[in-house]
Motif scaffolding. Structure first.
Motif, PDB file in Angstrom:
ATOM      1  N   LEU A 155       0.957  -1.265  -0.053  1.00  0.00           N
ATOM      2  CA  LEU A 155       0.029   0.017   0.092  1.00  0.00           C
ATOM      3  C   LEU A 155       1.039   1.372  -0.011  1.00  0.00           C
ATOM      4  N   LEU A 156       1.688   0.944   0.731  1.00  0.00           N
ATOM      5  CA  LEU A 156       2.948   2.358   0.752  1.00  0.00           C
ATOM      6  C   LEU A 156       3.076   2.890  -0.541  1.00  0.00           C
ATOM      7  N   ILE A 157       3.823   1.239  -1.397  1.00  0.00           N
ATOM      8  CA  ILE A 157       4.298   1.190  -2.729  1.00  0.00           C
ATOM      9  C   ILE A 157       3.342   2.664  -3.458  1.00  0.00           C
ATOM     10  N   GLU A 158       1.445   2.332  -3.560  1.00  0.00           N
ATOM     11  CA  GLU A 158       1.037   2.604  -4.535  1.00  0.00           C
ATOM     12  C   GLU A 158       0.584   3.975  -3.639  1.00  0.00           C
ATOM     13  N   LEU A 159       0.920   4.659  -3.038  1.00  0.00           N
ATOM     14  CA  LEU A 159       0.493   6.121  -1.708  1.00  0.00           C
ATOM     15  C   LEU A 159       2.489   6.597  -2.590  1.00  0.00           C
ATOM     16  N   CYS A 160       2.946   5.252  -2.740  1.00  0.00           N
ATOM     17  CA  CYS A 160       3.974   6.570  -3.286  1.00  0.00           C
ATOM     18  C   CYS A 160       4.536   7.242  -4.871  1.00  0.00           C
ATOM     19  N   LYS A 161       3.962   5.921  -5.083  1.00  0.00           N
ATOM     20  CA  LYS A 161       3.032   6.124  -6.599  1.00  0.00           C
ATOM     21  C   LYS A 161       2.047   7.127  -7.457  1.00  0.00           C
ATOM     22  N   LYS A 162       1.376   7.356  -6.519  1.00  0.00           N
ATOM     23  CA  LYS A 162       0.626   8.789  -6.898  1.00  0.00           C
ATOM     24  C   LYS A 162       1.138  10.120  -6.267  1.00  0.00           C
ATOM     25  N   ALA A 163       2.131   9.847  -5.192  1.00  0.00           N
ATOM     26  CA  ALA A 163       2.707  11.495  -4.600  1.00  0.00           C
ATOM     27  C   ALA A 163       3.624  11.944  -5.296  1.00  0.00           C
ATOM     28  N   SER A 164       4.731  10.890  -6.678  1.00  0.00           N
ATOM     29  CA  SER A 164       5.574  11.222  -7.737  1.00  0.00           C
ATOM     30  C   SER A 164       4.454  11.591  -8.790  1.00  0.00           C
ATOM     31  N   GLN A 165       3.136  11.162  -9.041  1.00  0.00           N
ATOM     32  CA  GLN A 165       2.893  11.642  -9.810  1.00  0.00           C
ATOM     33  C   GLN A 165       1.979  12.784 -10.297  1.00  0.00           C
ATOM     34  N   VAL A 166       1.737  13.421  -8.749  1.00  0.00           N
ATOM     35  CA  VAL A 166       1.715  14.811  -8.594  1.00  0.00           C
ATOM     36  C   VAL A 166       2.848  15.311  -7.971  1.00  0.00           C
ATOM     37  N   LEU A 167       3.039  15.508  -7.089  1.00  0.00           N
ATOM     38  CA  LEU A 167       4.275  15.967  -7.236  1.00  0.00           C
ATOM     39  C   LEU A 167       5.078  16.671  -8.269  1.00  0.00           C
ATOM     40  N   GLY A 168       5.961  15.276  -9.059  1.00  0.00           N
ATOM     41  CA  GLY A 168       6.926  15.286 -10.440  1.00  0.00           C
ATOM     42  C   GLY A 168       8.004  15.785  -9.764  1.00  0.00           C
ATOM     43  N   SER A 169       9.338  16.389 -10.900  1.00  0.00           N
ATOM     44  CA  SER A 169      10.900  16.018 -10.708  1.00  0.00           C
ATOM     45  C   SER A 169      10.707  17.095  -9.751  1.00  0.00           C
ATOM     46  N   ALA A 170       9.786  18.185  -9.542  1.00  0.00           N
ATOM     47  CA  ALA A 170      10.309  19.417  -8.650  1.00  0.00           C
ATOM     48  C   ALA A 170      10.273  19.241  -6.969  1.00  0.00           C
ATOM     49  N   PHE A 171      10.201  17.653  -6.330  1.00  0.00           N
ATOM     50  CA  PHE A 171      10.713  17.197  -5.213  1.00  0.00           C
ATOM     51  C   PHE A 171      11.446  16.061  -6.117  1.00  0.00           C
ATOM     52  N   ASP A 172      12.594  15.706  -4.795  1.00  0.00           N
ATOM     53  CA  ASP A 172      13.704  15.428  -4.257  1.00  0.00           C
ATOM     54  C   ASP A 172      13.453  13.940  -3.456  1.00  0.00           C
ATOM     55  N   VAL A 173      13.810  12.817  -3.936  1.00  0.00           N
ATOM     56  CA  VAL A 173      12.829  11.393  -3.591  1.00  0.00           C
ATOM     57  C   VAL A 173      14.471  10.683  -2.636  1.00  0.00           C
ATOM     58  N   GLU A 174      14.021  10.647  -1.676  1.00  0.00           N
ATOM     59  CA  GLU A 174      14.564   9.140  -0.417  1.00  0.00           C
ATOM     60  C   GLU A 174      14.241   8.649   0.022  1.00  0.00           C
ATOM     61  N   VAL A 175      15.024   7.564  -0.213  1.00  0.00           N
ATOM     62  CA  VAL A 175      14.331   5.946   0.955  1.00  0.00           C
ATOM     63  C   VAL A 175      15.145   6.033   1.356  1.00  0.00           C
ATOM     64  N   ILE A 176      14.977   5.373   2.989  1.00  0.00           N
ATOM     65  CA  ILE A 176      15.278   4.764   4.057  1.00  0.00           C
ATOM     66  C   ILE A 176      14.988   3.807   4.583  1.00  0.00           C
ATOM     67  N   GLU A 177      15.444   3.319   4.623  1.00  0.00           N
ATOM     68  CA  GLU A 177      15.834   1.624   5.148  1.00  0.00           C
ATOM     69  C   GLU A 177      16.083   0.932   6.235  1.00  0.00           C
ATOM     70  N   GLN A 178      15.750   0.986   7.188  1.00  0.00           N
ATOM     71  CA  GLN A 178      16.437  -0.168   8.296  1.00  0.00           C
ATOM     72  C   GLN A 178      15.512  -1.591   9.038  1.00  0.00           C
ATOM     73  N   HIS A 179      17.299  -1.885   8.785  1.00  0.00           N
ATOM     74  CA  HIS A 179      17.240  -3.894   8.876  1.00  0.00           C
ATOM     75  C   HIS A 179      17.787  -4.424  10.638  1.00  0.00           C
ATOM     76  N   HIS A 180      17.375  -5.385  10.787  1.00  0.00           N
ATOM     77  CA  HIS A 180      18.328  -5.923  11.816  1.00  0.00           C
ATOM     78  C   HIS A 180      19.831  -5.904  11.518  1.00  0.00           C
ATOM     79  N   ASN A 181      21.030  -6.355  12.337  1.00  0.00           N
ATOM     80  CA  ASN A 181      22.318  -6.379  11.917  1.00  0.00           C
ATOM     81  C   ASN A 181      22.470  -7.861  11.276  1.00  0.00           C
TER      82      ASN A 181
END
Length: 249
Positions: A117-143
């Motif tokens: 669902l997050l991915i679908e929301l991100c796709k929608k956000a990207s379509q609306v915001l376009g290249s005027a917004f920089d995108v950064e993805v941060i992921e955290q996991h166990h060691n």
């Protein structure tokens, strides 16, 4: 009743998948596949070729090195397979896509309904915001997690990239370069520590405003539940390549 073979049954996710199946009335664990011993209430085989128990579908939470013998097994037996393992290379992804011409193959780098669902929301956000917004993805996991960035982070970045009209490229580490950020970049950052199950945050940074979309997995059970849901779904489907979007329909 869907009879399931769990590949990687002795691993952490294998145990959680077995527990998830045991709590349901629409599925049953028929057998497991693992080189390591397993104190299970179902038969365990050391390789796919040794499996003698009939089943309806295979769930794989193991290692990328197991993919080829698994695909040979399921193609021979005409069994659907749910592939939840991350870290496949391009050749292996091509092989699973090829197998989907003969059997149902469900492939997702993250089995959480919330992440998809997050991915679908991100796709929608990207379509609306376009290249005027920089995108950064941060992921955290166990060691103990080996691959970085996570397969999920790449899923998110790929989905956003597909919505962009201009070409994008991924930047994984900026410490070695001294230059301004390019608008075509999608930054991907990995954090490893402690027992973090899985955290994914996507920043859309614009002029004087930032939008954040995030997901936090608090237990491995969310991935096991998604995998079993996929297995039950896949058991009645024709040959083809499926992913979590098919469960969201």
């Amino acid at each position: 009743m869907v009879n399931v073979i769990i590949s990687g049954c002795s691993g952490k996710m294998g145990h959680v998948v077995a527990q998830e199946i045991a709590a349901r009335n629409d599925a049953k664990t028929a057998a497991g596949i693992d080189l390591r011993p397993c104190a299970c209430d179902f038969p365990v085989f050391s390789s796919p070729s040794e499996v003698t128990v009939p089943a309806n579908v295979v769930i794989d939470f193991s290692n990328p090195s197991v993919l080829q013998p698994l695909l040979s097994f399921v193609k021979q037996k005409k069994l659907p397979i749910v592939l939840c393992t991350t870290g496949y290379d391009d050749k292996q992804i091509a092989a699973l896509k090829e197998a989907s011409r003969e059997i149902p193959v469900f492939y997702s780098r993250n089995m959480s309904l919330g992440i998809n669902l997050l991915i679908e929301l991100c796709k929608k956000a990207s379509q609306v915001l376009g290249s005027a917004f920089d995108v950064e993805v941060i992921e955290q996991h166990h060691n103990q997690k080996i691959d970085a960035p996570s397969g999920t982070a790449l899923m998110i970045a790929d989905a956003i990239s597909e919505t962009r009209s201009s070409e994008t490229h991924y930047v994984y580490d900026r410490h070695s370069q001294r230059k301004k950020r390019e608008s075509s970049e999608i930054g991907i950052h990995s954090i490893r520590g402690g027992t973090i199950v899985g955290e994914h945050e996507v920043l859309f940074a614009g002029h004087h405003e930032t939008i954040t979309i995030s997901h936090s997995a608090q237990s491995k059970e969310v991935f096991a539940a998604g995998a079993v849901n996929a297995a039950v779904f896949l058991a009645g489907e024709p040959a083809g390549l499926y992913d979590m979007s098919d469960l969201l329909k």
